[in-house]
Write an enzyme that holds these catalytic residues in place. Structure first.
Site, PDB file in Angstrom:
ATOM      1  N   CYS A 132       7.749   5.713  33.430  1.00 61.83           N
ATOM      2  CA  CYS A 132       8.347   6.782  32.638  1.00 61.83           C
ATOM      3  C   CYS A 132       9.449   6.245  31.742  1.00 61.83           C
ATOM      4  O   CYS A 132       9.682   6.761  30.667  1.00 61.83           O
ATOM      5  CB  CYS A 132       8.878   7.873  33.557  1.00 61.83           C
TER       6      CYS A 132
ATOM      7  N   LYS B  36       3.341  15.681  48.634  1.00 63.10           N
ATOM      8  CA  LYS B  36       1.951  15.552  48.206  1.00 63.10           C
ATOM      9  C   LYS B  36       1.847  14.379  47.234  1.00 63.10           C
ATOM     10  O   LYS B  36       2.361  14.434  46.120  1.00 63.10           O
ATOM     11  CB  LYS B  36       1.430  16.811  47.528  1.00 63.10           C
TER      12      LYS B  36
ATOM     13  N   GLU C 183       3.362  10.501  24.862  1.00 68.81           N
ATOM     14  CA  GLU C 183       3.470   9.490  25.915  1.00 68.81           C
ATOM     15  C   GLU C 183       2.088   8.876  26.173  1.00 68.81           C
ATOM     16  O   GLU C 183       1.159   9.581  26.573  1.00 68.81           O
ATOM     17  CB  GLU C 183       4.014  10.118  27.198  1.00 68.81           C
TER      18      GLU C 183
ATOM     19  N   GLU D 195      11.081  15.362  36.631  1.00 76.90           N
ATOM     20  CA  GLU D 195      11.211  14.112  35.874  1.00 76.90           C
ATOM     21  C   GLU D 195       9.889  13.918  35.153  1.00 76.90           C
ATOM     22  O   GLU D 195       8.863  13.684  35.784  1.00 76.90           O
ATOM     23  CB  GLU D 195      11.553  12.971  36.839  1.00 76.90           C
TER      24      GLU D 195
HETATM   25  P1  NAI Z   1       0.243  15.127  36.651  1.00 80.90           P
HETATM   26  O1  NAI Z   1       1.591  15.558  36.215  1.00 80.90           O
HETATM   27  O2  NAI Z   1      -0.834  16.158  36.544  1.00 80.90           O
HETATM   28  O3  NAI Z   1       0.280  14.617  38.176  1.00 80.90           O
HETATM   29  C1  NAI Z   1       1.443  14.306  38.903  1.00 80.90           C
HETATM   30  C2  NAI Z   1       1.361  14.922  40.279  1.00 80.90           C
HETATM   31  O4  NAI Z   1       1.274  16.345  40.177  1.00 80.90           O
HETATM   32  C3  NAI Z   1       0.124  14.517  41.085  1.00 80.90           C
HETATM   33  O5  NAI Z   1       0.475  14.404  42.439  1.00 80.90           O
HETATM   34  C4  NAI Z   1      -0.802  15.701  40.882  1.00 80.90           C
HETATM   35  O6  NAI Z   1      -1.791  15.821  41.873  1.00 80.90           O
HETATM   36  C5  NAI Z   1       0.176  16.850  40.943  1.00 80.90           C
HETATM   37  N1  NAI Z   1      -0.292  18.102  40.348  1.00 80.90           N
HETATM   38  C6  NAI Z   1      -1.205  18.290  39.366  1.00 80.90           C
HETATM   39  N2  NAI Z   1      -1.346  19.590  39.072  1.00 80.90           N
HETATM   40  C7  NAI Z   1      -0.499  20.275  39.905  1.00 80.90           C
HETATM   41  C8  NAI Z   1      -0.174  21.652  40.091  1.00 80.90           C
HETATM   42  N3  NAI Z   1      -0.737  22.608  39.363  1.00 80.90           N
HETATM   43  N4  NAI Z   1       0.753  21.975  41.004  1.00 80.90           N
HETATM   44  C9  NAI Z   1       1.372  21.024  41.741  1.00 80.90           C
HETATM   45  N5  NAI Z   1       1.090  19.706  41.623  1.00 80.90           N
HETATM   46  C10 NAI Z   1       0.177  19.321  40.709  1.00 80.90           C
HETATM   47  O7  NAI Z   1      -0.092  13.828  35.818  1.00 80.90           O
HETATM   48  P2  NAI Z   1      -1.449  12.952  35.730  1.00 80.90           P
HETATM   49  O8  NAI Z   1      -2.573  13.815  35.310  1.00 80.90           O
HETATM   50  O9  NAI Z   1      -1.607  12.161  36.951  1.00 80.90           O
HETATM   51  O10 NAI Z   1      -1.068  11.973  34.529  1.00 80.90           O
HETATM   52  C11 NAI Z   1      -1.107  12.443  33.190  1.00 80.90           C
HETATM   53  C12 NAI Z   1       0.027  11.878  32.384  1.00 80.90           C
HETATM   54  O11 NAI Z   1       1.273  12.298  32.923  1.00 80.90           O
HETATM   55  C13 NAI Z   1       0.135  10.370  32.344  1.00 80.90           C
HETATM   56  O12 NAI Z   1      -0.747   9.793  31.438  1.00 80.90           O
HETATM   57  C14 NAI Z   1       1.566  10.204  31.938  1.00 80.90           C
HETATM   58  O13 NAI Z   1       1.704  10.361  30.545  1.00 80.90           O
HETATM   59  C15 NAI Z   1       2.271  11.340  32.640  1.00 80.90           C
HETATM   60  N6  NAI Z   1       2.888  10.876  33.897  1.00 80.90           N
HETATM   61  C16 NAI Z   1       4.237  10.682  33.920  1.00 80.90           C
HETATM   62  C17 NAI Z   1       4.831  10.166  35.058  1.00 80.90           C
HETATM   63  C18 NAI Z   1       6.289   9.924  35.120  1.00 80.90           C
HETATM   64  O14 NAI Z   1       6.717   8.968  35.747  1.00 80.90           O
HETATM   65  N7  NAI Z   1       7.110  10.789  34.552  1.00 80.90           N
HETATM   66  C19 NAI Z   1       4.051   9.793  36.237  1.00 80.90           C
HETATM   67  C20 NAI Z   1       2.652  10.083  36.121  1.00 80.90           C
HETATM   68  C21 NAI Z   1       2.109  10.601  34.989  1.00 80.90           C
END
Ligand code: NAI
Ligand code: MG
Length: 490
Positions: A288, A180, A384, A254
């Site tokens: 990240c 996804k 972050e 991660e």
């Molecule tokens: P998020 O962690 O909510 O989204 C990442 C993925 O998880 C997306 O595909 C999203 O649709 C999915 N997701 C969301 N809720 C879910 C659930 N309940 N069950 C399963 N999948 C779910 O992060 P978001 O809102 O896009 O970004 C917020 C912050 O997260 C960013 O500002 C950043 O600080 C951090 N982030 C860190 C990343 C990394 O590389 N470790 C990558 C992206 C965001």
């Protein structure tokens, strides 16, 4: 290829069982170009019936895939890498348009995606077990078997690259995949799934179900999912872990970082400033493993600040297709988040040394921003930001630098800049992070394990370590004595 030359559809369906499959409830979301804030196509928002179909297709493909001779599986995985290379220009253009990053950065991400398949392909026939000496009457050995269906939940910062980072080792371990992508950047994953299906792999081996958090939750809570790989935020990682507890499904998480770069007076300051600038401003800081915090010895603090500010001011911002130094942030939400942290930093009393004010133009652009006089307890030093915002923190002793470096909940990567090898070694042992760079940054390749200490996650991506998330070991004990087995207690 230029994004303007892409042949785009007006709507993208999920890719299930080797084919574009209309979503069960017929709802579509806009896909936005972050450089113009305009929608340029739409993508399905998948619901439970779509996820059911994707998982069913993956289970069927798994049955075929796991029985294939390992060398043949390896050839097919390698062919996926070649297929990606053959479409590198198109995939990079699509990624740049959807995500916002400069075209040449998108190209390097996609080339690295091809590398994941090439790197892991040769391992299909080397997933060996051990034999364990239980004495003359026993033959005991382990075999390494796939879990089944791997769920991949990916974020929007490196969508095509992370597709490959998770999918390649999953396939090599013998698993099928339901992925996804993030709703902000679904297109490269959909196209990659289609390209994979054009090779000789079984239909349904890689399925992509676009959608947001609800779609993600439908995937991670599904009974037919056997292992979960997630990259994203800490709160969503926690939610996924809770969900996985219901079905006792292993997770690899991660979850980002707040990574320190420790700079000592004996470092080459010119090279260090350049490295730190690249490490925080690449992909507009949405990395990240970005260098979020520069910890600078007080004796070189002013010189470092001068150098980094001048490098930051040289960055040219433009839409991804113009291939400047930096593109826009990937979405309106991220723009709101980063600009609000810039306000937080100012109200906490940090000095805005440069940047901070978005240019007066359309698109989610935020300039390279440097805060100085930051102290470790400030929110901008702890949380972050995930944008092109560097926090510069002074220190006076090595012990103090180490304390500040470890004074965060995260522990993904860290960097040491010094010409003293003993100091580098000492600190490398004591930094709480899954990766330590010395006089360098972003040195992780396909071959090196990558993952977090503390809240930065669980498990490792990349390298041979990543395969551990995709194979489970089975112990087989055979009685080879000519009598009965000697059962414990018998
Ligand atoms: P998020 O962690 O909510 O989204 C990442 C993925 O998880 C997306 O595909 C999203 O649709 C999915 N997701 C969301 N809720 C879910 C659930 N309940 N069950 C399963 N999948 C779910 O992060 P978001 O809102 O896009 O970004 C917020 C912050 O997260 C960013 O500002 C950043 O600080 C951090 N982030 C860190 C990343 C990394 O590389 N470790 C990558 C992206 C965001
Ligand atoms: Mg987009």
């Amino acid at each position: 290829m230029h994004p303007g030359d892409l042949d785009l559809e007006s709507a993208y369906d999920p890719f299930i069982d080797g084919a574009w499959t209309p979503p069960a409830d017929d709802s579509y979301d806009e896909v936005v170009n972050p450089a113009t804030e305009e929608a340029f196509t739409t993508v399905a928002r998948c619901t439970e019936p779509d996820v059911d179909a994707a998982v069913a297709a993956a289970r069927e493909a798994f049955a075929e895939w796991r029985e294939m001779p390992p060398a043949e599986r390896g050839r097919l995985v390698y062919a996926i890498g070649q297929q990606i290379r053959d479409h590198l220009g198109e995939l990079a253009a699509l990624e740049s348009l959807d995500q916002g990053k400069p075209l040449s950065q998108a190209k390097s991400d996609i080339e690295s995606a091809a590398r994941y398949f090439e790197y892991y392909a040769g391992f299909t026939d080397k997933l060996e077990g051990r034999s364990i000496p239980l004495g003359p009457d026993k033959l005991d050995f382990t075999i390494r078997e796939p879990y089944g269906v791997s769920a991949q939940i990916t974020p929007w910062n490196f969508p095509g690259n992370l597709f490959a980072r998770g999918t390649a080792p999953a396939l090599v371990g013998g698993n099928a995949v339901v992925l996804k992508p993030a709703p902000q950047t679904p297109l490269s994953s959909l196209r990659l799934a289609e390209l994979c299906a054009e090779t000789d792999v079984p239909d349904g081996l890689i399925n992509v179900v676009p959608g947001g958090g609800e779609t993600g939750a439908a995937v991670t809570s599904h009974e037919g999912i056997d292992t979960i790989t997630f990259t994203g935020s800490v709160p969503t990682g926690q939610t996924i872990m809770r969900t996985a507890a219901e079905t006792i499904t292993p997770v690899t998480l991660e979850l980002g970082g707040k990574n320190p770069a420790l700079v000592f007076p004996d470092a080459d300051l010119e090279a260090t400033a350049e490295t730190v600038a690249t490490a925080i401003f690449t992909n507009a800081g949405q990395v990240c493993s970005a260098a979020d915090r520069a910890l600078i010895h007080e004796s070189v603090y002013d010189e470092f600040v001068e150098r980094i500010v001048s490098l930051a001011d040289d960055y040219e911002l433009a839409p991804g297709d113009e291939d400047a130094d930096m593109g826009p942030l990937a979405s309106a939400e991220q723009y709101e988040k980063v600009t609000s942290y810039i306000d937080v930093g100012q109200s906490e009393g940090a000095t805005l040394a440069t940047g901070g004010t978005p240019p007066d133009r359309r698109g989610y652009f935020v300039p390279p921003t440097v805060f100085t006089d930051v102290s470790s307890e400030m929110r901008i030093a702890q949380e972050e930001i995930f944008g092109p915002v560097l926090c510069v923190i002074p220190f006076s002793t090595e012990a103090e630098a180490l304390e500040i470096a470890n004074d965060v909940d995260y522990g993904l990567v860290s960097g040491i800049f010094t010409s003293d090898v003993s100091r580098a070694g000492r600190l490398a042992r004591r930094l709480e992070a899954g990766n330590v760079y010395v006089n360098d940054w972003f040195v992780d390749t396909q071959q090196t394990p990558f993952g977090g200490y503390k809240r930065s996650g669980i498990g490792r991506e990349k390298g041979l370590e990543a395969l551990e998330s995709y194979v489970q070991s089975k112990n087989v004990a055979i009685n080879i004595g000519d009598g009965g087995g000697n059962l414990p207690g018998a």
